[in-house]
Scaffold this active site. Structure first.
Site, PDB file in Angstrom:
ATOM      1  N   HIS A   1       5.154  53.956  24.936  1.00  0.00           N
ATOM      2  CA  HIS A   1       5.706  52.686  24.456  1.00  0.00           C
ATOM      3  C   HIS A   1       5.849  52.915  22.957  1.00  0.00           C
ATOM      4  O   HIS A   1       4.866  53.266  22.302  1.00  0.00           O
ATOM      5  CB  HIS A   1       4.728  51.543  24.696  1.00  0.00           C
ATOM      6  CG  HIS A   1       4.471  51.259  26.141  1.00  0.00           C
ATOM      7  ND1 HIS A   1       3.690  50.229  26.554  1.00  0.00           N
ATOM      8  CD2 HIS A   1       4.908  51.872  27.264  1.00  0.00           C
ATOM      9  CE1 HIS A   1       3.648  50.207  27.878  1.00  0.00           C
ATOM     10  NE2 HIS A   1       4.371  51.199  28.332  1.00  0.00           N
TER      11      HIS A   1
ATOM     12  N   TYR B   1      -2.788  53.507  26.374  1.00  0.00           N
ATOM     13  CA  TYR B   1      -2.424  52.205  25.808  1.00  0.00           C
ATOM     14  C   TYR B   1      -2.965  52.007  24.391  1.00  0.00           C
ATOM     15  O   TYR B   1      -2.558  51.076  23.699  1.00  0.00           O
ATOM     16  CB  TYR B   1      -2.926  51.070  26.718  1.00  0.00           C
ATOM     17  CG  TYR B   1      -2.190  50.999  28.027  1.00  0.00           C
ATOM     18  CD1 TYR B   1      -0.792  50.991  28.046  1.00  0.00           C
ATOM     19  CD2 TYR B   1      -2.866  50.952  29.235  1.00  0.00           C
ATOM     20  CE1 TYR B   1      -0.099  50.928  29.245  1.00  0.00           C
ATOM     21  CE2 TYR B   1      -2.178  50.883  30.444  1.00  0.00           C
ATOM     22  CZ  TYR B   1      -0.797  50.869  30.442  1.00  0.00           C
ATOM     23  OH  TYR B   1      -0.119  50.810  31.633  1.00  0.00           O
TER      24      TYR B   1
ATOM     25  N   ARG C   1      -7.991  54.517  28.455  1.00  0.00           N
ATOM     26  CA  ARG C   1      -8.623  53.678  27.435  1.00  0.00           C
ATOM     27  C   ARG C   1      -9.425  54.492  26.424  1.00  0.00           C
ATOM     28  O   ARG C   1     -10.203  53.956  25.652  1.00  0.00           O
ATOM     29  CB  ARG C   1      -9.495  52.609  28.097  1.00  0.00           C
ATOM     30  CG  ARG C   1      -8.670  51.805  29.063  1.00  0.00           C
ATOM     31  CD  ARG C   1      -9.261  50.528  29.554  1.00  0.00           C
ATOM     32  NE  ARG C   1      -8.429  49.995  30.628  1.00  0.00           N
ATOM     33  CZ  ARG C   1      -7.280  49.342  30.450  1.00  0.00           C
ATOM     34  NH1 ARG C   1      -6.819  49.112  29.239  1.00  0.00           N
ATOM     35  NH2 ARG C   1      -6.577  48.906  31.481  1.00  0.00           N
TER      36      ARG C   1
ATOM     37  N   HIS D   1      11.658  53.269  35.280  1.00  0.00           N
ATOM     38  CA  HIS D   1      10.530  52.582  35.891  1.00  0.00           C
ATOM     39  C   HIS D   1      11.129  51.442  36.691  1.00  0.00           C
ATOM     40  O   HIS D   1      11.874  50.622  36.139  1.00  0.00           O
ATOM     41  CB  HIS D   1       9.589  52.011  34.827  1.00  0.00           C
ATOM     42  CG  HIS D   1       8.712  53.041  34.195  1.00  0.00           C
ATOM     43  ND1 HIS D   1       7.976  52.796  33.065  1.00  0.00           N
ATOM     44  CD2 HIS D   1       8.437  54.325  34.568  1.00  0.00           C
ATOM     45  CE1 HIS D   1       7.275  53.887  32.760  1.00  0.00           C
ATOM     46  NE2 HIS D   1       7.541  54.827  33.652  1.00  0.00           N
TER      47      HIS D   1
ATOM     48  N   GLU E   1       9.956  54.570  26.071  1.00  0.00           N
ATOM     49  CA  GLU E   1      10.181  53.546  27.094  1.00  0.00           C
ATOM     50  C   GLU E   1      10.731  52.278  26.447  1.00  0.00           C
ATOM     51  O   GLU E   1      10.203  51.801  25.445  1.00  0.00           O
ATOM     52  CB  GLU E   1       8.860  53.228  27.825  1.00  0.00           C
ATOM     53  CG  GLU E   1       9.044  52.146  28.878  1.00  0.00           C
ATOM     54  CD  GLU E   1       7.832  51.936  29.787  1.00  0.00           C
ATOM     55  OE1 GLU E   1       6.805  52.619  29.610  1.00  0.00           O
ATOM     56  OE2 GLU E   1       7.936  51.080  30.680  1.00  0.00           O
TER      57      GLU E   1
ATOM     58  N   ASP F   1       6.378  40.636  29.736  1.00  0.00           N
ATOM     59  CA  ASP F   1       6.240  41.875  30.497  1.00  0.00           C
ATOM     60  C   ASP F   1       5.296  41.651  31.669  1.00  0.00           C
ATOM     61  O   ASP F   1       4.107  41.923  31.568  1.00  0.00           O
ATOM     62  CB  ASP F   1       5.711  42.961  29.539  1.00  0.00           C
ATOM     63  CG  ASP F   1       5.504  44.291  30.232  1.00  0.00           C
ATOM     64  OD1 ASP F   1       5.901  44.435  31.409  1.00  0.00           O
ATOM     65  OD2 ASP F   1       4.936  45.193  29.588  1.00  0.00           O
TER      66      ASP F   1
ATOM     67  N   ASP G   1      12.836  50.804  31.789  1.00  0.00           N
ATOM     68  CA  ASP G   1      11.983  50.039  32.688  1.00  0.00           C
ATOM     69  C   ASP G   1      12.777  48.789  33.051  1.00  0.00           C
ATOM     70  O   ASP G   1      13.120  47.988  32.179  1.00  0.00           O
ATOM     71  CB  ASP G   1      10.663  49.682  31.984  1.00  0.00           C
ATOM     72  CG  ASP G   1       9.695  48.942  32.893  1.00  0.00           C
ATOM     73  OD1 ASP G   1      10.107  47.945  33.509  1.00  0.00           O
ATOM     74  OD2 ASP G   1       8.518  49.359  32.973  1.00  0.00           O
TER      75      ASP G   1
ATOM     76  N   HIS H   1       5.224  42.550  35.756  1.00  0.00           N
ATOM     77  CA  HIS H   1       5.924  43.232  36.843  1.00  0.00           C
ATOM     78  C   HIS H   1       5.766  42.496  38.172  1.00  0.00           C
ATOM     79  O   HIS H   1       4.730  41.908  38.434  1.00  0.00           O
ATOM     80  CB  HIS H   1       5.379  44.647  37.025  1.00  0.00           C
ATOM     81  CG  HIS H   1       5.489  45.499  35.791  1.00  0.00           C
ATOM     82  ND1 HIS H   1       5.157  46.827  35.787  1.00  0.00           N
ATOM     83  CD2 HIS H   1       5.899  45.223  34.531  1.00  0.00           C
ATOM     84  CE1 HIS H   1       5.353  47.327  34.588  1.00  0.00           C
ATOM     85  NE2 HIS H   1       5.798  46.374  33.798  1.00  0.00           N
TER      86      HIS H   1
ATOM     87  N   HIS I   1       2.261  59.067  31.410  1.00  0.00           N
ATOM     88  CA  HIS I   1       2.331  57.824  30.632  1.00  0.00           C
ATOM     89  C   HIS I   1       1.192  57.880  29.626  1.00  0.00           C
ATOM     90  O   HIS I   1       0.052  58.087  29.986  1.00  0.00           O
ATOM     91  CB  HIS I   1       2.184  56.619  31.554  1.00  0.00           C
ATOM     92  CG  HIS I   1       2.553  55.326  30.891  1.00  0.00           C
ATOM     93  ND1 HIS I   1       1.918  54.868  29.764  1.00  0.00           N
ATOM     94  CD2 HIS I   1       3.514  54.416  31.172  1.00  0.00           C
ATOM     95  CE1 HIS I   1       2.477  53.717  29.392  1.00  0.00           C
ATOM     96  NE2 HIS I   1       3.448  53.426  30.224  1.00  0.00           N
TER      97      HIS I   1
ATOM     98  N   HIS J   1      11.329  45.504  31.958  1.00  0.00           N
ATOM     99  CA  HIS J   1      11.336  45.339  30.506  1.00  0.00           C
ATOM    100  C   HIS J   1      12.726  45.000  29.961  1.00  0.00           C
ATOM    101  O   HIS J   1      12.865  44.089  29.152  1.00  0.00           O
ATOM    102  CB  HIS J   1      10.826  46.606  29.815  1.00  0.00           C
ATOM    103  CG  HIS J   1       9.397  46.940  30.132  1.00  0.00           C
ATOM    104  ND1 HIS J   1       8.796  48.093  29.689  1.00  0.00           N
ATOM    105  CD2 HIS J   1       8.451  46.277  30.843  1.00  0.00           C
ATOM    106  CE1 HIS J   1       7.546  48.124  30.127  1.00  0.00           C
ATOM    107  NE2 HIS J   1       7.313  47.044  30.829  1.00  0.00           N
TER     108      HIS J   1
ATOM    109  N   GLU K   1       5.894  50.789  39.191  1.00  0.00           N
ATOM    110  CA  GLU K   1       4.655  50.373  38.499  1.00  0.00           C
ATOM    111  C   GLU K   1       4.386  48.921  38.877  1.00  0.00           C
ATOM    112  O   GLU K   1       4.313  48.041  38.018  1.00  0.00           O
ATOM    113  CB  GLU K   1       4.829  50.456  36.984  1.00  0.00           C
ATOM    114  CG  GLU K   1       5.063  51.823  36.400  1.00  0.00           C
ATOM    115  CD  GLU K   1       5.412  51.754  34.915  1.00  0.00           C
ATOM    116  OE1 GLU K   1       6.220  50.898  34.524  1.00  0.00           O
ATOM    117  OE2 GLU K   1       4.851  52.563  34.159  1.00  0.00           O
TER     118      GLU K   1
HETATM  119 ZN    ZN Z   1       4.855  51.766  30.206  1.00  0.00          ZN
HETATM  120 MN    MN Z   2       7.093  50.897  32.508  1.00  0.00          MN
HETATM  121 MN    MN Z   3       5.398  46.650  31.655  1.00  0.00          MN
END
Ligand code: ZN
Ligand code: MN
Ligand code: MN
Length: 295
Positions: free
Chosen positions: A117, A80, A47, A225, A154, A238, A188, A240, A77, A191, A270
């Site tokens: 992403h 974000y 973050r 993923h 991704e 999205d 993924d 999981h 990864h 996704h 994930e």
């Molecule tokens: Zn991701």
């Molecule tokens: Mn992923």
């Molecule tokens: Mn996701």
């Protein structure tokens, strides 16, 4: 690179996204706990735009434990916060700086892949966003690129204005970047399923991989993923789920682990549920893998 199956001696190398709280070596210790072959990590607090450099001591412990355990951190990864498609100049600048920093951290930690992403166009339009991502990737590469590192895009579920929910979009990003040899792709499973690519059966996987091969080229695919999906095919959501507990279902994953076109590639969980869920689902996936070893 792309030879991680050979390094670990496992087909496919299986693992999960582990924590670096307390130091990057924590990811390796968690990898031991869940019996992973490989791990994915954040390179710093995800973050924050930029993290402080690793201390000598932290790196020493990381490399020592990595050597001792044989657990391979294969992919970073990215944060974000990063949006390489942002139409806002200040955010775009920060994103490019931050992603270049992620590449540098990958080089420092000797991790071959840095995943992002691709980005969100935030209303500016898809073709604008795709072109901007290409330009941003090129800039990041010029700042920090190195033969020991590869950028991984991704595939996304296509929530909101997220780009990268079709193979065509991913191809166009790679094409417009001008650094094609340095860019790979991560599928993924949650996704692409949410984006509308069926992977619930052997036939469905074949069709989806054929499509990937036609549009992007299977040689560009570097990792998976592995996540089941809490929403249905084409939902564009999205969320999981644990392996076998979502709308993809067990058969989809069993098929993937038995697919010799791709089952040498690293596969990273994930899923929700923490270390215990990782450990259990890795055991489940290994029962699929063991079926391959015996055949
Ligand atoms: Zn991701
Ligand atoms: Mn992923
Ligand atoms: Mn996701």
């Amino acid at each position: 690179m792309g030879e991680i199956g050979k390094i670990t001696g496992k087909r496919p190398p299986l693992g999960a996204h582990t924590s670096i709280a307390g130091g990057v070596f924590t990811a390796i210790r968690q990898g031991v706990e869940i019996e992973a072959d490989v791990v994915q990590i954040f390179s710093k607090n995800q973050r924050q735009w930029l993290g402080k450099p690793y201390s000598e001591e932290e790196l020493e412990t990381y490399f020592k434990e990595r050597e001792e355990t044989g657990i391979h951190p294969v992919v970073i990864h990215d944060s974000y916060l990063i949006n390489l498609a942002s139409p806002k100049k200040d955010i775009l600048e920060k994103s490019i700086q931050a992603f270049a920093d992620e590449l540098q951290r990958g080089i420092t930690l000797k991790i071959p892949y840095v995943l992002t992403h691709p980005g969100s166009h935030l209303g500016e339009g898809e073709s604008f966003g795709i072109k901007q991502i290409g330009e941003s990737l090129k800039q990041c590469w010029e700042m920090a690129g190195d033969d020991n590192i590869m950028i991984i895009l991704e595939t996304t579920a296509g929530q909101g204005t997220n780009l990268g929910y079709t193979f065509e979009q991913i191809r166009d990003m790679i094409d417009s970047s001008g650094i094609e040899p340095h860019v790979g792709v991560c599928i993924d499973t949650c996704h692409i399923f949410a984006a509308g690519y069926d992977i619930r059966s052997k036939e469905a996987w074949e069709q989806t991989l054929d499509r990937f091969d036609e549009v992007i080229g299977l040689s560009k695919l570097k990792l998976f993923h592995l996540n089941d999906s809490r929403h249905e095919l084409g939902s564009r959501k999205d969320r999981h789920a644990r392996i076998g507990e979502g709308f993809i279902g067990k058969e989809g994953f069993e098929t993937l682990l038995n697919n010799s076109r791709v089952n040498h590639l690293p596969m990273i969980l994930e899923i929700p549920g923490g270390l215990e869920a990782y450990r259990e689902d890795l055991i489940l996936l290994r029962t699929f893998r063991n079926a391959i070893d015996k055949s």
